[in-house]
Design a protein around this motif. Structure first.
Motif, mmCIF file in Angstrom:
data_model
loop_
_atom_site.group_PDB
_atom_site.id
_atom_site.type_symbol
_atom_site.label_atom_id
_atom_site.label_comp_id
_atom_site.label_asym_id
_atom_site.label_seq_id
_atom_site.Cartn_x
_atom_site.Cartn_y
_atom_site.Cartn_z
ATOM 1 N N SER A 20 -6.829 21.667 -27.750
ATOM 2 C CA SER A 20 -7.832 21.603 -29.036
ATOM 3 C C SER A 20 -9.266 20.937 -29.398
ATOM 4 C CB SER A 20 -7.138 21.628 -30.802
ATOM 5 O OG SER A 20 -6.180 19.816 -30.540
ATOM 6 N N GLY A 21 -9.266 19.523 -28.339
ATOM 7 C CA GLY A 21 -10.044 18.620 -28.013
ATOM 8 C C GLY A 21 -9.751 17.977 -27.290
ATOM 9 N N PRO A 22 -9.931 16.741 -27.076
ATOM 10 C CA PRO A 22 -9.863 15.386 -26.576
ATOM 11 C C PRO A 22 -8.015 15.090 -26.411
ATOM 12 C CG PRO A 22 -11.510 14.297 -27.861
ATOM 13 C CD PRO A 22 -11.258 15.905 -27.645
ATOM 14 N N SER A 23 -7.391 15.701 -25.390
ATOM 15 C CA SER A 23 -6.122 15.905 -25.732
ATOM 16 C C SER A 23 -5.332 16.186 -26.870
ATOM 17 C CB SER A 23 -5.089 14.375 -24.987
ATOM 18 O OG SER A 23 -6.974 13.377 -25.027
ATOM 19 N N GLY A 24 -5.980 16.680 -27.791
ATOM 20 C CA GLY A 24 -5.359 17.091 -28.561
ATOM 21 C C GLY A 24 -5.515 15.689 -30.210
ATOM 22 N N GLN A 25 -6.314 15.171 -29.635
ATOM 23 C CA GLN A 25 -6.491 13.667 -31.126
ATOM 24 C C GLN A 25 -7.984 14.109 -31.719
ATOM 25 O OE1 GLN A 25 -7.228 10.630 -28.602
ATOM 26 N NE2 GLN A 25 -5.287 10.197 -27.584
ATOM 27 N N SER A 26 -7.566 13.404 -33.146
ATOM 28 C CA SER A 26 -8.866 14.349 -34.043
ATOM 29 C C SER A 26 -9.528 13.106 -34.272
ATOM 30 C CB SER A 26 -7.541 13.903 -35.101
ATOM 31 O OG SER A 26 -7.398 12.570 -35.448
ATOM 32 N N VAL A 27 -10.711 13.511 -34.675
ATOM 33 C CA VAL A 27 -12.131 13.077 -34.155
ATOM 34 C C VAL A 27 -12.263 12.409 -35.499
ATOM 35 C CG1 VAL A 27 -13.153 13.307 -32.602
ATOM 36 C CG2 VAL A 27 -13.108 14.814 -34.140
ATOM 37 N N VAL A 28 -12.835 11.309 -36.032
ATOM 38 C CA VAL A 28 -13.232 11.033 -37.267
ATOM 39 C C VAL A 28 -15.057 11.868 -37.737
ATOM 40 C CG1 VAL A 28 -13.969 8.964 -38.642
ATOM 41 C CG2 VAL A 28 -12.467 8.736 -37.306
ATOM 42 N N SER A 29 -14.858 12.355 -38.894
ATOM 43 C CA SER A 29 -15.893 12.924 -39.085
ATOM 44 C C SER A 29 -16.495 13.076 -40.335
ATOM 45 C CB SER A 29 -16.311 14.421 -38.750
ATOM 46 O OG SER A 29 -14.850 15.062 -39.693
ATOM 47 N N PHE A 30 -17.784 12.752 -41.289
ATOM 48 C CA PHE A 30 -18.476 13.009 -42.089
ATOM 49 C C PHE A 30 -17.972 13.821 -42.624
ATOM 50 C CE2 PHE A 30 -20.689 9.952 -40.060
ATOM 51 C CZ PHE A 30 -21.509 8.814 -40.736
ATOM 52 N N HIS A 31 -17.527 13.263 -44.299
ATOM 53 C CA HIS A 31 -17.338 14.498 -45.279
ATOM 54 C C HIS A 31 -18.756 14.920 -45.709
ATOM 55 C CE1 HIS A 31 -15.848 16.213 -49.200
ATOM 56 N NE2 HIS A 31 -14.801 16.689 -48.302
ATOM 57 N N GLY B 86 -29.378 12.071 -35.190
ATOM 58 C CA GLY B 86 -28.483 12.527 -34.199
ATOM 59 C C GLY B 86 -26.575 12.642 -35.030
ATOM 60 N N ILE B 87 -25.717 12.900 -34.709
ATOM 61 C CA ILE B 87 -24.578 12.695 -35.368
ATOM 62 C C ILE B 87 -23.640 12.169 -33.924
ATOM 63 C CG2 ILE B 87 -22.830 14.199 -37.062
ATOM 64 C CD1 ILE B 87 -24.664 14.574 -38.545
ATOM 65 N N SER B 88 -22.751 11.814 -34.328
ATOM 66 C CA SER B 88 -21.427 11.386 -33.188
ATOM 67 C C SER B 88 -19.563 11.260 -34.131
ATOM 68 C CB SER B 88 -21.893 10.723 -32.350
ATOM 69 O OG SER B 88 -23.031 10.255 -31.310
ATOM 70 N N SER B 89 -19.300 12.865 -33.374
ATOM 71 C CA SER B 89 -18.024 12.035 -34.055
ATOM 72 C C SER B 89 -17.289 11.953 -32.970
ATOM 73 C CB SER B 89 -17.679 13.668 -34.744
ATOM 74 O OG SER B 89 -18.219 14.245 -35.770
ATOM 75 N N LEU B 90 -16.359 10.468 -33.408
ATOM 76 C CA LEU B 90 -15.912 10.028 -32.154
ATOM 77 C C LEU B 90 -14.078 9.831 -32.193
ATOM 78 C CD1 LEU B 90 -18.475 6.980 -31.111
ATOM 79 C CD2 LEU B 90 -18.424 9.833 -30.473
ATOM 80 N N ARG B 91 -13.727 9.632 -31.842
ATOM 81 C CA ARG B 91 -12.069 9.677 -31.940
ATOM 82 C C ARG B 91 -11.989 8.076 -32.829
ATOM 83 N NH1 ARG B 91 -8.150 7.039 -27.306
ATOM 84 N NH2 ARG B 91 -9.806 6.996 -26.344
ATOM 85 N N ASP B 92 -12.495 6.901 -32.654
ATOM 86 C CA ASP B 92 -12.544 5.724 -34.181
ATOM 87 C C ASP B 92 -13.773 5.801 -34.623
ATOM 88 O OD1 ASP B 92 -14.347 5.357 -32.000
ATOM 89 O OD2 ASP B 92 -13.357 3.157 -32.289
ATOM 90 N N ALA B 93 -14.539 5.894 -34.800
ATOM 91 C CA ALA B 93 -15.774 6.472 -35.907
ATOM 92 C C ALA B 93 -16.918 7.563 -35.745
ATOM 93 C CB ALA B 93 -16.402 5.579 -35.509
ATOM 94 N N ALA B 94 -17.010 8.097 -37.382
ATOM 95 C CA ALA B 94 -18.528 9.134 -37.114
ATOM 96 C C ALA B 94 -19.689 7.896 -36.681
ATOM 97 C CB ALA B 94 -17.962 9.732 -38.239
ATOM 98 N N VAL B 95 -20.478 8.254 -36.452
ATOM 99 C CA VAL B 95 -21.838 7.929 -36.711
ATOM 100 C C VAL B 95 -23.229 9.006 -36.395
ATOM 101 C CG1 VAL B 95 -23.322 6.140 -35.190
ATOM 102 C CG2 VAL B 95 -20.528 6.028 -34.441
ATOM 103 N N PHE B 96 -23.999 8.263 -37.473
ATOM 104 C CA PHE B 96 -25.692 9.311 -38.049
ATOM 105 C C PHE B 96 -26.168 8.306 -37.476
ATOM 106 C CE2 PHE B 96 -29.088 10.613 -40.219
ATOM 107 C CZ PHE B 96 -28.668 11.391 -40.989
#
Length: 113
Positions: free
Chosen positions: A9-20, A44-54
Motif C-alpha cells: 500500500s505504500g513504502p513499507s505500509g507506512q502512512s504519509v502526511v498530506s494536506f486536507h 508542486g505538492i509532495s506528500s512525505l512520511r513526516d511532512a506535506a509540502v506545497f
C-alpha cells in the motif's frame, strides 16, 4: 499452484502526511491571487512520511520561491504550518494556516501612483 502476494500500500505500509481539502483550498486561493498578480507561475505538492509540502515557483525550471509545509509532529510545539523561503530560512511558523500565509499576502499589496 499459484501463490498470490498482496500489493504493497505504500513504502513499507507506512502512512504519509498530506494536506486536507480545507487546507488546500486556503493555499490554492492564495496561489490563484498570486498567479493573477504575475508573481507565481507553477507549483508542486509532495506528500512525505513526516511532512506535506506545497512548493511555489516563479518559473518551472527554477528552485522553489517558497515552501508551505505541514509537519504534524510540531503541532504541540511551534505549530505544524511553516512558510520557508528559497534559502531554507523559516519565514513564519504557527498553528493556524491562514495566519501563517498572511506573510505571503503582503506581497500582493502595492502602492498605487
Amino acid at each position: 499452484m499459484n501463490s498470490f502476494s498482496a500489493f504493497p500500500s505504500g513504502p513499507s505500509g507506512q502512512s504519509v502526511v498530506s494536506f486536507h481539502r480545507t487546507e488546500l483550498s486556503v493555499i490554492l486561493s492564495l496561489y490563484g491571487r498570486m498567479v493573477a498578480a504575475g508573481e507565481w507561475r507553477d507549483y508542486g505538492i509532495s506528500s512525505l512520511r513526516d511532512a506535506a509540502v506545497f512548493s511555489v515557483f516563479r518559473r518551472t525550471a527554477e528552485h522553489a520561491l517558497y515552501r508551505i509545509e505541514k509537519r504534524p509532529k510540531l503541532r504541540a510545539r511551534q505549530g505544524e504550518y511553516a512558510v520557508i523561503g528559497m534559502d531554507g530560512q523559516v519565514i513564519k511558523r504557527g498553528h493556524d494556516l491562514k495566519t501563517v500565509l498572511r506573510v505571503l499576502e503582503r506581497k500582493l499589496i502595492r502602492a498605487v501612483e
